[in-house]
Motif scaffolding. Structure first.
Motif, short mmCIF file in Angstrom:
data_model
loop_
_atom_site.label_atom_id
_atom_site.label_comp_id
_atom_site.label_asym_id
_atom_site.label_seq_id
_atom_site.Cartn_x
_atom_site.Cartn_y
_atom_site.Cartn_z
N UNK A 106 40.84 -7.86 -4.83
CA UNK A 106 40.48 -7.48 -3.46
C UNK A 106 41.62 -7.85 -2.50
N UNK A 107 42.18 -9.02 -2.67
CA UNK A 107 43.30 -9.43 -1.82
C UNK A 107 44.47 -8.47 -2.02
N UNK A 108 44.73 -8.13 -3.27
CA UNK A 108 45.87 -7.28 -3.56
C UNK A 108 45.78 -5.92 -2.91
N UNK A 109 44.62 -5.32 -2.88
CA UNK A 109 44.49 -3.99 -2.28
C UNK A 109 44.37 -4.05 -0.76
N UNK A 110 44.25 -5.25 -0.22
CA UNK A 110 44.10 -5.40 1.24
C UNK A 110 45.41 -5.68 1.94
N UNK A 111 46.49 -5.92 1.20
CA UNK A 111 47.76 -6.34 1.80
C UNK A 111 48.89 -5.45 1.29
N UNK A 112 49.73 -5.03 2.22
CA UNK A 112 50.91 -4.21 1.88
C UNK A 112 52.10 -4.76 2.67
N UNK A 113 53.04 -5.41 1.98
CA UNK A 113 54.18 -6.03 2.63
C UNK A 113 55.44 -5.26 2.29
N UNK A 114 56.17 -4.84 3.33
CA UNK A 114 57.40 -4.09 3.16
C UNK A 114 58.60 -5.03 3.07
N UNK A 115 59.63 -4.60 2.36
CA UNK A 115 60.90 -5.34 2.23
C UNK A 115 60.68 -6.73 1.66
N UNK A 116 59.78 -6.82 0.69
CA UNK A 116 59.47 -8.10 0.07
C UNK A 116 60.66 -8.67 -0.69
N UNK A 117 61.62 -7.81 -1.04
CA UNK A 117 62.77 -8.28 -1.82
C UNK A 117 63.56 -9.38 -1.11
N UNK A 118 63.51 -9.41 0.23
CA UNK A 118 64.19 -10.49 0.93
C UNK A 118 63.63 -11.85 0.53
N UNK A 119 62.31 -11.90 0.31
CA UNK A 119 61.66 -13.13 -0.11
C UNK A 119 61.91 -13.41 -1.59
#
Length: 302
Positions: free
Chosen positions: A93-106
């Motif tokens: 549920x958490x996974x389908x609720x969050x969309x983070x762009x440019x995660x590669x910086x992290x």
């Protein structure tokens, strides 16, 4: 413990105990009703939110500011309704609720092995982002929490966030910086909500054309440990999804004193925060005084 402190502790306890048991549409509707009631009462928090939004959206009419503050209160209560329910959410549920762009910086920063300091403003639901990091990405992290009154309420917050997989250190006491530095030297992740200075001794930055103070901690930790310094912003995409963006690293200037370097790095964070807040002002939950012109020097932030 004062009567108001006992009441606050009891209300938050009731929220954690009952809201997570409600059907989701009922909880969402309850949050909207609470938000609309608070907005109509025009209390101190709502008025402060509108005053803050007036700087974010210069030239906005009173009607436009009222619309934004109402949406802001609904966003704020969505944060609380979600947070009360997060312990019962599955990783799926958490996974389908969050969309983070440019995660590669992290992820690139963590792969380098020197640790990452991730600084965020009070946008959307930072607790949900934290659960996403721990349960979906498998990235444990350390953060700090403001000391709340009564102590039992602070203990509730710490227990809640630790149940979500976060390591939580108290903001006061002086030992947090050393502990955070140790986590970073071990290659860990430190996440800090950093758009409001709680010490009254932060770094002055230009924020939407006026002076404000923001914490020096993220920049100092990066200088002290060699960790990568990143900023991120969040926003509610729709009724079921929260989006976010990780910004490119903030480098340590090659020359200057530590104070000068800290000032430049903190200004870079403030610029990223302003970018995200300007795009999604209704999701900025800043119901306190922030700009220097609004602060009482004798009392500090409110």
């Amino acid at each position: 413990m004062s009567a108001n402190e006992r009441l606050a502790d009891a209300l938050y306890g009731l929220g954690w105990a009952t809201v997570k048991k409600l059907p989701e549409p009922v909880a969402a509707g309850l949050g909207r009703r609470i938000a609309d009631t608070a907005w109509r009462r025009r209390g101190q928090g709502v008025l402060r939110l509108e005053a803050n939004l007036a700087r974010v959206v210069p030239g906005a009419s009173p009607e436009r500011l009222a619309e934004l503050s109402r949406a802001g209160m609904r966003s704020y209560m969505r944060y609380w309704m979600e947070s009360f329910r997060l312990p019962s959410w599955s990783a799926e549920r958490v996974g389908r609720s969050v969309d983070i762009k440019d995660l590669h910086h992290l992820t690139d920063g963590l792969a380098a092995g020197k640790g990452v300091v991730l600084a965020l403003p009070h946008l959307a639901n930072w607790d949900l982002a934290g659960v996403w990091a721990t349960r979906v990405l498998g990235l444990p992290f350390t953060t700090v929490a403001e000391r709340l009154k009564p102590e039992s309420l602070y203990d509730r917050f710490v227990a809640y966030r630790e149940s979500l997989g976060m390591e939580v250190l108290p903001h006061t006491g002086g030992a947090a910086f050393g502990a955070l530095a140790r986590r970073l030297r071990a290659g860990g992740l430190v996440c800090l909500v950093a758009d409001r200075d709680l010490s009254s001794s932060g770094v002055e930055v230009d924020f939407f054309g006026e002076r404000a103070r923001m914490p020096a901690g993220p920049a100092l930790l990066a200088q002290h440990t060699g960790a990568r310094l990143l900023s991120a912003t969040l926003w509610y995409e729709d009724a079921t999804t929260m989006s976010g963006r990780v910004y490119p690293p903030v480098g340590v200037p090659e020359s200057g004193t530590r104070a000068e370097k800290t000032s430049l790095m903190t200004q870079a964070l403030a610029d990223a925060f302003a970018d995200g807040i300007a795009e999604h002002p209704e999701d900025w939950h800043m119901l306190q005084r922030l700009w220097t012109a609004d602060l009482d020097p004798a009392k500090g932030p409110k």
